[in-house]
Design a protein around this motif. Structure first.
Motif, PDB file in Angstrom:
ATOM      1  N   ALA A  20       1.706   5.510   1.491  1.00 25.27           N
ATOM      2  CA  ALA A  20       0.544   6.175   0.894  1.00 25.27           C
ATOM      3  C   ALA A  20      -0.702   5.318   1.045  1.00 25.27           C
ATOM      4  CB  ALA A  20       0.808   6.477  -0.578  1.00 25.27           C
ATOM      5  N   SER A  21      -0.535   4.015   0.975  1.00 24.50           N
ATOM      6  CA  SER A  21      -1.671   3.105   1.121  1.00 24.50           C
ATOM      7  C   SER A  21      -2.190   3.073   2.549  1.00 24.50           C
ATOM      8  CB  SER A  21      -1.277   1.697   0.681  1.00 24.50           C
ATOM      9  OG  SER A  21      -0.947   1.697  -0.675  1.00 24.50           O
ATOM     10  N   LEU A  34     -12.456  -3.795  -3.966  1.00 20.96           N
ATOM     11  CA  LEU A  34     -12.239  -3.271  -5.316  1.00 20.96           C
ATOM     12  C   LEU A  34     -11.668  -1.852  -5.289  1.00 20.96           C
ATOM     13  CD1 LEU A  34     -15.259  -4.687  -7.352  1.00 20.96           C
ATOM     14  CD2 LEU A  34     -12.871  -5.446  -7.347  1.00 20.96           C
ATOM     15  N   GLN A  35     -12.010  -1.074  -4.278  1.00 20.22           N
ATOM     16  CA  GLN A  35     -11.406   0.251  -4.138  1.00 20.22           C
ATOM     17  C   GLN A  35      -9.910   0.108  -3.838  1.00 20.22           C
ATOM     18  OE1 GLN A  35     -14.023   1.602  -0.985  1.00 20.22           O
ATOM     19  NE2 GLN A  35     -14.977   3.099  -2.384  1.00 20.22           N
ATOM     20  N   ALA A  36      -9.587  -0.824  -2.966  1.00 23.68           N
ATOM     21  CA  ALA A  36      -8.181  -1.068  -2.636  1.00 23.68           C
ATOM     22  C   ALA A  36      -7.424  -1.567  -3.858  1.00 23.68           C
ATOM     23  CB  ALA A  36      -8.075  -2.071  -1.485  1.00 23.68           C
ATOM     24  N   ALA A 145       2.306  -4.753  -1.524  1.00 20.67           N
ATOM     25  CA  ALA A 145       2.566  -3.841  -0.404  1.00 20.67           C
ATOM     26  C   ALA A 145       1.450  -2.810  -0.260  1.00 20.67           C
ATOM     27  CB  ALA A 145       3.916  -3.142  -0.604  1.00 20.67           C
ATOM     28  N   SER A 146       0.941  -2.335  -1.382  1.00 16.58           N
ATOM     29  CA  SER A 146      -0.140  -1.344  -1.345  1.00 16.58           C
ATOM     30  C   SER A 146      -1.430  -1.936  -0.788  1.00 16.58           C
ATOM     31  CB  SER A 146      -0.383  -0.779  -2.746  1.00 16.58           C
ATOM     32  OG  SER A 146       0.764  -0.136  -3.228  1.00 16.58           O
ATOM     33  N   MET A 147      -1.742  -3.150  -1.205  1.00 21.17           N
ATOM     34  CA  MET A 147      -2.938  -3.807  -0.672  1.00 21.17           C
ATOM     35  C   MET A 147      -2.808  -4.003   0.834  1.00 21.17           C
ATOM     36  SD  MET A 147      -5.253  -4.287  -2.992  1.00 21.17           S
ATOM     37  CE  MET A 147      -6.314  -5.585  -2.354  1.00 21.17           C
ATOM     38  N   LEU A 148      -1.636  -4.474   1.267  1.00 21.90           N
ATOM     39  CA  LEU A 148      -1.412  -4.657   2.699  1.00 21.90           C
ATOM     40  C   LEU A 148      -1.502  -3.338   3.452  1.00 21.90           C
ATOM     41  CD1 LEU A 148       1.508  -7.253   2.682  1.00 21.90           C
ATOM     42  CD2 LEU A 148      -0.869  -7.637   3.384  1.00 21.90           C
TER      43      LEU A 148
END
Length: 186
Positions: A20-21, A34-36, A145-148
Motif C-alpha cells: 500500500a505504501s 511528514l506526509q510519509a 516497511a511503510s516508510m521504505l
C-alpha cells in the motif's frame, strides 16, 4: 514465542502495508517526509493494534478450545500465508490512483492491511503468548516497511512488492507449521 518468530511474523504482516505504501509513493508525486510519516504512522498503529484486539478475543475463548488450539493457529497462519501468496500471484497491476492523505482513505487502507494482524493476535492468545511486545514490534516493523515502501515506491514498482508478498506468505505458513509441530511433538 521467540523474538525471531515475532520479527518474522511482523515482517510477514508488514508486506500488505509495504505494498500500500508503494502505491502511496506512486500516487503522491514528490511525497514529503511528514506526509510519509503520517501514512506510515496510521498503518503501523492499526497493524500493531489489531493483534491486541484479536488477542483479547482469543483469550476469552481459549479455555474452550485449548485441546486443539495449535491446529487452529496452524490453519489460520497457513490460510493467511496461502492467501497472501495466491493474491500476489493472481492480482493484476494495482491501481495507484488514490489519495492516501485523505483521512477516510488512510483509515480504510489501514484497516484493510491490518485484518490479518487481528487473526495473528487471536492465534497468539491460543498459544499463550502475551501480546504487548509482539504488538509493539509489529507496529515498528510496519512503520519502517511503510516508510521504505513510500520512499522507494517510485523506483521499485509493484512487481517487487508482489515478491515481498510471496515471501511474507511463506513465512506465515512456516511459522504456523512450526507451532503445530511443537505442540504435537512436545
Amino acid at each position: 514465542m521467540e523474538l525471531i518468530s515475532i520479527f518474522l511474523i511482523a515482517t510477514g504482516l508488514s508486506v500488505d502495508s509495504f505494498a500500500a505504501s508503494v502505491c502511496s509513493g506512486l500516487a503522491i508525486k514528490g511525497i514529503r517526509f511528514l506526509q510519509a510519516v503520517k501514512i506510515a504512522f496510521f498503518l503501523a498503529l492499526f497493524q500493531g493494534g489489531m493483534p491486541v484486539i484479536g488477542w483479547f478475543i482469543g483469550w476469552e475463548i481459549n479455555e474452550f478450545i485449548k485441546d486443539f488450539d495449535h491446529w487452529i493457529a496452524f490453519i489460520l497462519l497457513a490460510g493467511l500465508g496461502s492467501k497472501m501468496i495466491y493474491e500476489s500471484l493472481t492480482q493484476q497491476e494495482e491501481d495507484c490512483s488514490f489519495n492516501p492523505l485523505k483521512l477516510t482513505v488512510l483509515i480504510g487502507i489501514s484497516i484493510a492491511t491490518s485484518i490479518d494482524a487481528l487473526v495473528i493476535g487471536f492465534s497468539m492468545a491460543l498459544i499463550d503468548v502475551i501480546i504487548w511486545w509482539p504488538a509493539v514490534i509489529i507496529g515498528v516493523v510496519t512503520f519502517i516497511a511503510s516508510m521504505l515502501g513510500m520512499l522507494l515506491g517510485k523506483k521499485i514498482g509493484s512487481q517487487t512488492s508482489k515478491r515481498f508478498e510471496v515471501f511474507g506468505g511463506i513465512v506465515l505458513i512456516l511459522i504456523g507449521l512450526r507451532i503445530l509441530i511443537e505442540h504435537l511433538l512436545f
